[in-house]
Design an enzyme around this catalytic site. Structure first.
Site, PDB file in Angstrom:
ATOM      1  N   ARG A 171     -13.696  -8.517   0.586  1.00 22.54           N
ATOM      2  CA  ARG A 171     -12.285  -8.217   0.311  1.00 22.54           C
ATOM      3  C   ARG A 171     -11.450  -9.476   0.550  1.00 22.54           C
ATOM      4  NH1 ARG A 171     -10.038  -3.144   0.723  1.00 22.54           N
ATOM      5  NH2 ARG A 171      -8.111  -4.274   0.288  1.00 22.54           N
ATOM      6  N   ASP A 222     -17.261   6.955  -1.742  1.00 23.35           N
ATOM      7  CA  ASP A 222     -16.015   6.845  -0.972  1.00 23.35           C
ATOM      8  C   ASP A 222     -15.790   8.204  -0.307  1.00 23.35           C
ATOM      9  OD1 ASP A 222     -13.522   6.100   0.033  1.00 23.35           O
ATOM     10  OD2 ASP A 222     -12.483   6.202  -1.905  1.00 23.35           O
ATOM     11  N   HIS A 224      -7.024   1.062  -6.735  1.00 25.38           N
ATOM     12  CA  HIS A 224      -7.239   0.150  -5.599  1.00 25.38           C
ATOM     13  C   HIS A 224      -7.866  -1.130  -6.180  1.00 25.38           C
ATOM     14  CE1 HIS A 224      -7.600  -1.232  -1.627  1.00 25.38           C
ATOM     15  NE2 HIS A 224      -8.460  -0.379  -1.108  1.00 25.38           N
ATOM     16  N   CYS A 242     -16.428   1.576   0.051  1.00 23.43           N
ATOM     17  CA  CYS A 242     -15.248   0.737   0.313  1.00 23.43           C
ATOM     18  C   CYS A 242     -14.854   0.745   1.779  1.00 23.43           C
ATOM     19  CB  CYS A 242     -14.091   1.194  -0.563  1.00 23.43           C
ATOM     20  SG  CYS A 242     -13.647   2.919  -0.315  1.00 23.43           S
ATOM     21  N   ARG A 299       0.884  -1.173   0.000  1.00 23.40           N
ATOM     22  CA  ARG A 299       0.000   0.000   0.000  1.00 23.40           C
ATOM     23  C   ARG A 299       0.916   1.216   0.000  1.00 23.40           C
ATOM     24  NH1 ARG A 299      -5.355   1.266   3.424  1.00 23.40           N
ATOM     25  NH2 ARG A 299      -6.099   0.040   1.664  1.00 23.40           N
ATOM     26  N   GLN A 311      -9.821  -3.739  -4.066  1.00 25.95           N
ATOM     27  CA  GLN A 311     -11.156  -3.233  -3.753  1.00 25.95           C
ATOM     28  C   GLN A 311     -12.070  -3.412  -4.961  1.00 25.95           C
ATOM     29  OE1 GLN A 311     -11.985  -1.607  -0.609  1.00 25.95           O
ATOM     30  NE2 GLN A 311     -13.951  -2.194  -1.435  1.00 25.95           N
TER      31      GLN A 311
END
Ligand code: CP
Ligand code: NVA
Length: 308
Positions: A295, A227, A132, A267, A105, A135
């Protein structure tokens, strides 16, 4: 040593590959629900580099590795000093001598691309400033699970044109969804991303549309997605964004403008009272926590494929 591949952006994969992971995620989820997974990754290890905080990504990868018989190692933001204490290339060269896979990340997307370039083992993008993909794949899995189809589904993403939106556009376009994006002017999706997604959609019968009107964005939508307005790394812009984004809040009025059967997705983490109200997040159309669980299942599919 030849690695099987990296997982950097949904734009890199064919619809066939994406469907392969979705079907594997479904099977691994069913197996896990029935009592536990086979140790597909027995003795395998995953090194996890984090330059930013996380709940879902860290825990879902770690638990996913455990379920499959392997182990994961968390490396905190200060530990490696990616690109500071040591070059990104050398971190990749060294970590890939110890681990069977790397999950990272990062802030700069180039860093995850560079890790992949110099790593002998598969590198998985666990969020960059640009995308992402874990996701995105998990979200497509959730939509498929909830609605029973992906092709032709209208997914309305409302809010900031950010990393999560980019992955939904790439993955959605590859699998034939209509991705409708509603953002404030000046906070839209980058032209290069839109062009790429539109090119994928042209091949699959998908559709990409953009608007600055949140009600137009969600009209006839099967899925409403949002988001945070301020992503990690943009904290200095928080006040300016908080003044601009309120018309794009997912609240009961906006949800009522979509199909009555529409599901609501986020998310997470959510800034409740900003981009989504409690009423909607905890309401009957919300699938937020199934989405968060998924996830783990989607990532287990990626791990089982790339690391086995
Ligand atoms: N959705 C997501 O990636 O959550 P975390 O930042 O908690 O990992
Ligand atoms: N867009 C958000 C997603 C967090 C999972 C961020 O980058 O902070």
């Amino acid at each position: 040593m030849t690695k099987k591949g990296d997982f950097i952006s949904l734009a890199d994969f064919s619809a066939k590959q994406l469907w392969g992971w979705l079907e594997l995620a479904r099977d691994l989820k069913a197996e896990w629900q029935a009592g536990g997974n086979r140790p597909i990754l027995k003795g395998k290890t995953l090194g996890m580099i984090f330059q930013k905080p996380s709940l879902r990504t860290r825990v879902s990868f770690e638990m996913g590795m455990l379920h499959l018989g392997g182990n994961a190692l968390y490396l905190s933001p200060n530990e490696i000093g990616l690109g500071g204490r040591e070059s990104v290339a050398d971190v990749a060269r060294v970590l890939s001598r110890y681990a069977d896979g790397i999950m990272a990340r990062v802030f700069a997307h180039d860093h995850v691309v560079e890790l992949a370039k110099y790593s002998r083992v598969p590198v998985i993008n666990g969020l960059s400033d640009a995308t992402h993909p874990c996701q995105g794949l998990a979200d497509l899995f959730t939509v498929w699970e909830k609605l029973g189809r992906l092709s032709g589904v209208k997914l309305a993403y409302v809010g900031d044109g950010n990393n999560v939106a980019n992955s939904l556009l790439f993955g959605g376009a590859k699998l034939g969804l209509h991705v409708s994006v509603g953002t404030p002017a000046g906070y839209g999706i980058k032209e290069t991303v839109l062009e790429r997604a539109a090119a994928f959609a042209a091949e699959t019968g998908g559709q990409i549309t953009t608007t600055h009107d949140p009600f137009a964005a969600v009209a006839d939508a099967d899925v409403i997605y949002t988001d945070v307005w301020t992503s990690m790394g943009q904290e200095a812009e928080k006040a300016a964004r908080a003044a601009i984004f309120p018309p794009f809040q997912i609240n009961a009025r906006l949800v009522a403008a979509a199909k009555p059967t529409a599901i609501v997705m986020h998310c997470l983490p959510a800034h409740r009272g900003e981009e989504i109200t409690d009423e909607v997040a905890d309401g009957p159309q919300s699938v937020l926590f199934d989405q968060a669980e998924n996830r783990m299942h989607a990532q287990k599919a990626i791990l089982a494929d790339l690391l086995a």
